[in-house]
Design a protein around this motif. Structure first.
Motif, PDB file in Angstrom:
ATOM      1  N   GLU B  21       2.344 -15.591   2.359  1.00 15.86           N
ATOM      2  CA  GLU B  21       3.587 -14.876   2.075  1.00 15.86           C
ATOM      3  C   GLU B  21       3.398 -13.401   2.406  1.00 15.86           C
ATOM      4  O   GLU B  21       2.320 -12.858   2.257  1.00 15.86           O
ATOM      5  CB  GLU B  21       3.942 -15.046   0.600  1.00 15.86           C
ATOM      6  N   ARG B  22       4.476 -12.804   2.827  1.00 17.51           N
ATOM      7  CA  ARG B  22       4.406 -11.379   3.140  1.00 17.51           C
ATOM      8  C   ARG B  22       5.398 -10.633   2.293  1.00 17.51           C
ATOM      9  O   ARG B  22       6.379 -11.175   1.822  1.00 17.51           O
ATOM     10  CB  ARG B  22       4.769 -11.151   4.601  1.00 17.51           C
ATOM     11  N   ARG B  23       5.169  -9.341   2.185  1.00 15.09           N
ATOM     12  CA  ARG B  23       6.100  -8.507   1.430  1.00 15.09           C
ATOM     13  C   ARG B  23       6.604  -7.394   2.319  1.00 15.09           C
ATOM     14  O   ARG B  23       5.889  -6.908   3.175  1.00 15.09           O
ATOM     15  CB  ARG B  23       5.395  -7.922   0.215  1.00 15.09           C
ATOM     16  N   ARG B  24       7.822  -6.990   2.056  1.00 20.72           N
ATOM     17  CA  ARG B  24       8.440  -5.966   2.874  1.00 20.72           C
ATOM     18  C   ARG B  24       7.835  -4.598   2.612  1.00 20.72           C
ATOM     19  O   ARG B  24       7.462  -4.265   1.492  1.00 20.72           O
ATOM     20  CB  ARG B  24       9.924  -5.904   2.515  1.00 20.72           C
ATOM     21  N   GLY B  25       7.775  -3.794   3.668  1.00 19.91           N
ATOM     22  CA  GLY B  25       7.226  -2.451   3.535  1.00 19.91           C
ATOM     23  C   GLY B  25       7.941  -1.636   2.473  1.00 19.91           C
ATOM     24  O   GLY B  25       7.318  -0.962   1.655  1.00 19.91           O
ATOM     25  N   ILE B  26       9.260  -1.725   2.462  1.00 17.50           N
ATOM     26  CA  ILE B  26      10.028  -0.943   1.485  1.00 17.50           C
ATOM     27  C   ILE B  26       9.623  -1.304   0.069  1.00 17.50           C
ATOM     28  O   ILE B  26       9.444  -0.440  -0.782  1.00 17.50           O
ATOM     29  CB  ILE B  26      11.538  -1.204   1.644  1.00 17.50           C
ATOM     30  N   ASP B  27       9.467  -2.619  -0.167  1.00 13.98           N
ATOM     31  CA  ASP B  27       9.104  -3.037  -1.513  1.00 13.98           C
ATOM     32  C   ASP B  27       7.707  -2.545  -1.858  1.00 13.98           C
ATOM     33  O   ASP B  27       7.439  -2.145  -2.999  1.00 13.98           O
ATOM     34  CB  ASP B  27       9.176  -4.555  -1.620  1.00 13.98           C
ATOM     35  N   ARG B  28       6.835  -2.552  -0.871  1.00 17.83           N
ATOM     36  CA  ARG B  28       5.493  -2.017  -1.105  1.00 17.83           C
ATOM     37  C   ARG B  28       5.570  -0.546  -1.505  1.00 17.83           C
ATOM     38  O   ARG B  28       4.869  -0.095  -2.408  1.00 17.83           O
ATOM     39  CB  ARG B  28       4.658  -2.137   0.175  1.00 17.83           C
ATOM     40  N   VAL B  29       6.413   0.184  -0.823  1.00 16.27           N
ATOM     41  CA  VAL B  29       6.560   1.610  -1.125  1.00 16.27           C
ATOM     42  C   VAL B  29       7.019   1.794  -2.566  1.00 16.27           C
ATOM     43  O   VAL B  29       6.468   2.608  -3.312  1.00 16.27           O
ATOM     44  CB  VAL B  29       7.570   2.270  -0.162  1.00 16.27           C
ATOM     45  N   ILE B  30       8.005   1.013  -2.954  1.00 17.53           N
ATOM     46  CA  ILE B  30       8.546   1.161  -4.307  1.00 17.53           C
ATOM     47  C   ILE B  30       7.475   0.860  -5.351  1.00 17.53           C
ATOM     48  O   ILE B  30       7.285   1.629  -6.296  1.00 17.53           O
ATOM     49  CB  ILE B  30       9.762   0.222  -4.477  1.00 17.53           C
ATOM     50  N   VAL B  31       6.770  -0.243  -5.149  1.00 20.41           N
ATOM     51  CA  VAL B  31       5.741  -0.606  -6.108  1.00 20.41           C
ATOM     52  C   VAL B  31       4.623   0.441  -6.116  1.00 20.41           C
ATOM     53  O   VAL B  31       4.104   0.799  -7.172  1.00 20.41           O
ATOM     54  CB  VAL B  31       5.172  -2.004  -5.767  1.00 20.41           C
ATOM     55  N   LEU B  32       4.304   0.938  -4.941  1.00 24.96           N
ATOM     56  CA  LEU B  32       3.249   1.952  -4.847  1.00 24.96           C
ATOM     57  C   LEU B  32       3.605   3.200  -5.644  1.00 24.96           C
ATOM     58  O   LEU B  32       2.793   3.709  -6.429  1.00 24.96           O
ATOM     59  CB  LEU B  32       3.048   2.305  -3.373  1.00 24.96           C
ATOM     60  N   LEU B  33       4.827   3.682  -5.461  1.00 22.97           N
ATOM     61  CA  LEU B  33       5.218   4.908  -6.150  1.00 22.97           C
ATOM     62  C   LEU B  33       5.245   4.699  -7.660  1.00 22.97           C
ATOM     63  O   LEU B  33       4.824   5.566  -8.429  1.00 22.97           O
ATOM     64  CB  LEU B  33       6.587   5.374  -5.650  1.00 22.97           C
ATOM     65  N   ARG B  56      -5.572  -3.992   2.190  1.00 27.76           N
ATOM     66  CA  ARG B  56      -5.963  -2.618   2.460  1.00 27.76           C
ATOM     67  C   ARG B  56      -5.341  -2.083   3.746  1.00 27.76           C
ATOM     68  O   ARG B  56      -4.860  -0.956   3.799  1.00 27.76           O
ATOM     69  CB  ARG B  56      -7.484  -2.506   2.532  1.00 27.76           C
ATOM     70  N   SER B  57      -5.335  -2.905   4.771  1.00 30.45           N
ATOM     71  CA  SER B  57      -4.809  -2.407   6.048  1.00 30.45           C
ATOM     72  C   SER B  57      -3.341  -2.007   5.908  1.00 30.45           C
ATOM     73  O   SER B  57      -2.924  -0.973   6.420  1.00 30.45           O
ATOM     74  CB  SER B  57      -4.979  -3.462   7.137  1.00 30.45           C
ATOM     75  N   THR B  58      -2.589  -2.799   5.205  1.00 29.27           N
ATOM     76  CA  THR B  58      -1.179  -2.487   4.971  1.00 29.27           C
ATOM     77  C   THR B  58      -1.048  -1.200   4.160  1.00 29.27           C
ATOM     78  O   THR B  58      -0.211  -0.340   4.452  1.00 29.27           O
ATOM     79  CB  THR B  58      -0.512  -3.628   4.181  1.00 29.27           C
ATOM     80  N   THR B  59      -1.878  -1.077   3.158  1.00 32.80           N
ATOM     81  CA  THR B  59      -1.780   0.088   2.285  1.00 32.80           C
ATOM     82  C   THR B  59      -2.075   1.382   3.047  1.00 32.80           C
ATOM     83  O   THR B  59      -1.369   2.379   2.893  1.00 32.80           O
ATOM     84  CB  THR B  59      -2.740  -0.066   1.104  1.00 32.80           C
ATOM     85  N   GLU B  61      -1.582   1.869   6.178  1.00 35.18           N
ATOM     86  CA  GLU B  61      -0.419   2.091   7.034  1.00 35.18           C
ATOM     87  C   GLU B  61       0.698   2.797   6.263  1.00 35.18           C
ATOM     88  O   GLU B  61       1.227   3.809   6.699  1.00 35.18           O
ATOM     89  CB  GLU B  61       0.053   0.709   7.526  1.00 35.18           C
ATOM     90  N   ILE B  62       1.006   2.264   5.102  1.00 32.59           N
ATOM     91  CA  ILE B  62       2.097   2.810   4.302  1.00 32.59           C
ATOM     92  C   ILE B  62       1.779   4.209   3.799  1.00 32.59           C
ATOM     93  O   ILE B  62       2.590   5.130   3.895  1.00 32.59           O
ATOM     94  CB  ILE B  62       2.386   1.878   3.115  1.00 32.59           C
ATOM     95  N   VAL B  63       0.577   4.354   3.268  1.00 31.54           N
ATOM     96  CA  VAL B  63       0.201   5.661   2.723  1.00 31.54           C
ATOM     97  C   VAL B  63       0.270   6.717   3.812  1.00 31.54           C
ATOM     98  O   VAL B  63       0.762   7.826   3.584  1.00 31.54           O
ATOM     99  CB  VAL B  63      -1.209   5.599   2.093  1.00 31.54           C
ATOM    100  N   ASN B  64      -0.176   6.369   5.016  1.00 31.98           N
ATOM    101  CA  ASN B  64      -0.130   7.368   6.082  1.00 31.98           C
ATOM    102  C   ASN B  64       1.298   7.759   6.435  1.00 31.98           C
ATOM    103  O   ASN B  64       1.571   8.942   6.689  1.00 31.98           O
ATOM    104  CB  ASN B  64      -0.875   6.856   7.316  1.00 31.98           C
ATOM    105  N   SER B  65       2.192   6.794   6.425  1.00 34.69           N
ATOM    106  CA  SER B  65       3.599   7.134   6.676  1.00 34.69           C
ATOM    107  C   SER B  65       4.131   8.083   5.606  1.00 34.69           C
ATOM    108  O   SER B  65       4.808   9.061   5.912  1.00 34.69           O
ATOM    109  CB  SER B  65       4.464   5.864   6.671  1.00 34.69           C
ATOM    110  N   LEU B  66       3.803   7.776   4.366  1.00 35.56           N
ATOM    111  CA  LEU B  66       4.330   8.604   3.271  1.00 35.56           C
ATOM    112  C   LEU B  66       3.687   9.985   3.265  1.00 35.56           C
ATOM    113  O   LEU B  66       4.328  10.970   2.892  1.00 35.56           O
ATOM    114  CB  LEU B  66       4.104   7.903   1.928  1.00 35.56           C
ATOM    115  N   LEU B  67       2.433  10.054   3.674  1.00 34.32           N
ATOM    116  CA  LEU B  67       1.784  11.351   3.766  1.00 34.32           C
ATOM    117  C   LEU B  67       2.483  12.206   4.812  1.00 34.32           C
ATOM    118  O   LEU B  67       2.751  13.385   4.594  1.00 34.32           O
ATOM    119  CB  LEU B  67       0.311  11.182   4.165  1.00 34.32           C
TER     120      LEU B  67
END
Lengths: 266, 266
Positions: B21-33, B56-59, B61-67
């Motif tokens: 199963e995969r999760r959407r990037g947006i949802d990852r962002v929300i949960v991360l914040l 980890r690889s996904t994280t 990716e996301i963290v770098n975008s948010l940075l």
DNA sequence: CGTTATTGTCTGATATTTCAGACAATATGT
DNA sequence: ACATATTGTCTGAAATATCAGACAATAACG
């Protein structure tokens, strides 16, 4: 269209998205939030879609996710949305995790209380100037400016200080040519601006009278980080007709408080 | 592991993500914040990944975008990240777009300045209580609590007011059973809590002494919206040994200010 | 020193999300 | 009343973002 002029925001990366190209949800979110910040007022989903150049169906999808997370919230009953409560909490966490920032905010509060004038904390965002935080004057003559809105650097007193570490050439490369043009049409000669920057560096403060608008006298003093560099400034925004005696009193206070907030050299 | 206990956060929707199963990037962002908000301190990418249950690889990716968007920023040199400047700007926009909220903040500032005590603005987030904003006491006895951290409703004076519109049955369904257990192990009897809620509704204020911790006396007063409902409360957090005379003086001030902030009925 | 855990970066494949477009239901304007 | 624009919701299909896992490079530990 609901109101005002809503133009297409060009994203930094891909200039013109070729047909059949897609954009990542995360990037859409980032562009959306920045668009909302610039617009400074609740927007409808359709307008957001147009503003960020995204399909309507995608925009609804994203907005609904953000609404659920309280990063956005509905305003009024007409489908308008704006920033939500979660953003307030994240922003609060940002501004309080760091002891230095907390001291700065306390100073801001105290100065506003003591003087009754509008006090701002300013910095750069890319090659633009932004107000990071402010306390508006309590008096009837209230000049308020919006936190987070990007303004050309040459329009501001703080901008002259914040470029203090750059050579004349670096400043020239850094400032977009159009930014020397003031809102009323006048144009600041670059040479004059460079010497303003040099003067600010030498004096350790900067003042502008009736520059970005006809009504304000701005004065800024530098807050230095551990390396002596200027990341932020503390400013007063005064009515332009403030008597000279009062101005010099406030300038002295400003410089003293900014110096107290500067960190010792490493 | 860097520090502290870092557990897996269960997201609301999918309990256990099936393999593949995969999760959407947006949802990852929300949960991360949200994870970062709970943790209340800078975290490393590896720990974030574990905490939100993402690869980890996904994280990265996301963290770098948010940075890049300044929604996060690097803290220190050891790969720690925390909320960034953009969050501060978004949060500021949220709390100032609305005239009512601005009035509330001004009141908060004024009460803190006048009394020197810790003042809070509180509300609900789902079925938990959170502090929305606060001004910490200037005195040596500083009780500070973190804005945005979720706390069981029965632990708080405000919570008793915020449930005022509910019937006993509704309250029973609303509060998770575990939330009656206090941090020190004592358990509040639900019946007692229901009568506290009723008392708070009748009195128009609520007080708790040494409830969530042994050192504080809390008092809360309701801010009502246009329909008379209680969305937010104004609170004082006092040392538990504050003399009765001082307490009643502060309670009167609290109720008066909260009433002034309440909107007229529609 | 060997063992174990971590970080940051890449890769290719597939499960999924974004997208264009259609739809009914309201608004808005003439 | 007609034409035009908008809103919010669905759909199927194609483009791609997420994922597992591998990798070298440090760091931590006994």
């Amino acid at each position: 269209m609901s109101d005002g002029a809503i133009g297409l925001i060009e994203t930094e990366a891909g200039a013109v998205p070729r047909n059949g190209e897609r954009r990542r949800g995360i990037d859409r979110v980032i562009v959306l939030l920045e668009a909302l910040l610039r617009h400074r007022a609740p927007m409808r989903v359709g307008d957001i879609a147009r503003m960020i150049g995204a399909p309507r169906s995608t925009t609804y999808e994203i907005v609904n996710s953000l609404l659920e997370a309280e990063m956005l919230e509905n305003v009024g009953t007409e489908g308008y949305v704006y920033f939500g409560r979660a953003m307030h909490l994240f922003g609060w966490a940002y501004s309080h995790h760091n002891a230095h920032y907390r001291r700065i905010i306390e100073t801001l509060d105290r100065m506003a209380a003591e003087t009754g004038e509008t006090v701002q904390l300013c910095g750069l965002r890319g090659n633009k100037y932004i107000v990071l935080d402010c306390r508006d004057s309590s008096g009837p003559f209230r000049i308020s400016s919006d936190v987070g809105v990007e303004v050309p650097i040459p329009w501001t007193a703080s901008g002259r200080l914040l470029l203090g570490h750059m050579s004349e050439e670096e400043v020239e490369d850094f400032i977009p040519p159009g930014d020397y043009k003031l809102p009323d049409g006048r144009v600041i000669a670059p040479a004059e601006f460079f010497s303003d920057v040099a003067l600010a560096r030498q004096q350790g403060f900067s003042e502008t009278a009736a520059l970005a608008d006809r009504f304000t006298w701005c004065m800024a003093a530098p807050i230095r980080d551990g390396h002596g560099a200027i990341n932020k400034t503390l400013c007063f925004v005064l009515p332009v007709d403030t008597p000279e005696a009062r101005r010099s009193e406030l300038l002295a206070l400003l410089c003293e408080r900014a110096r107290a907030l500067s960190l010792a050299g490493s």
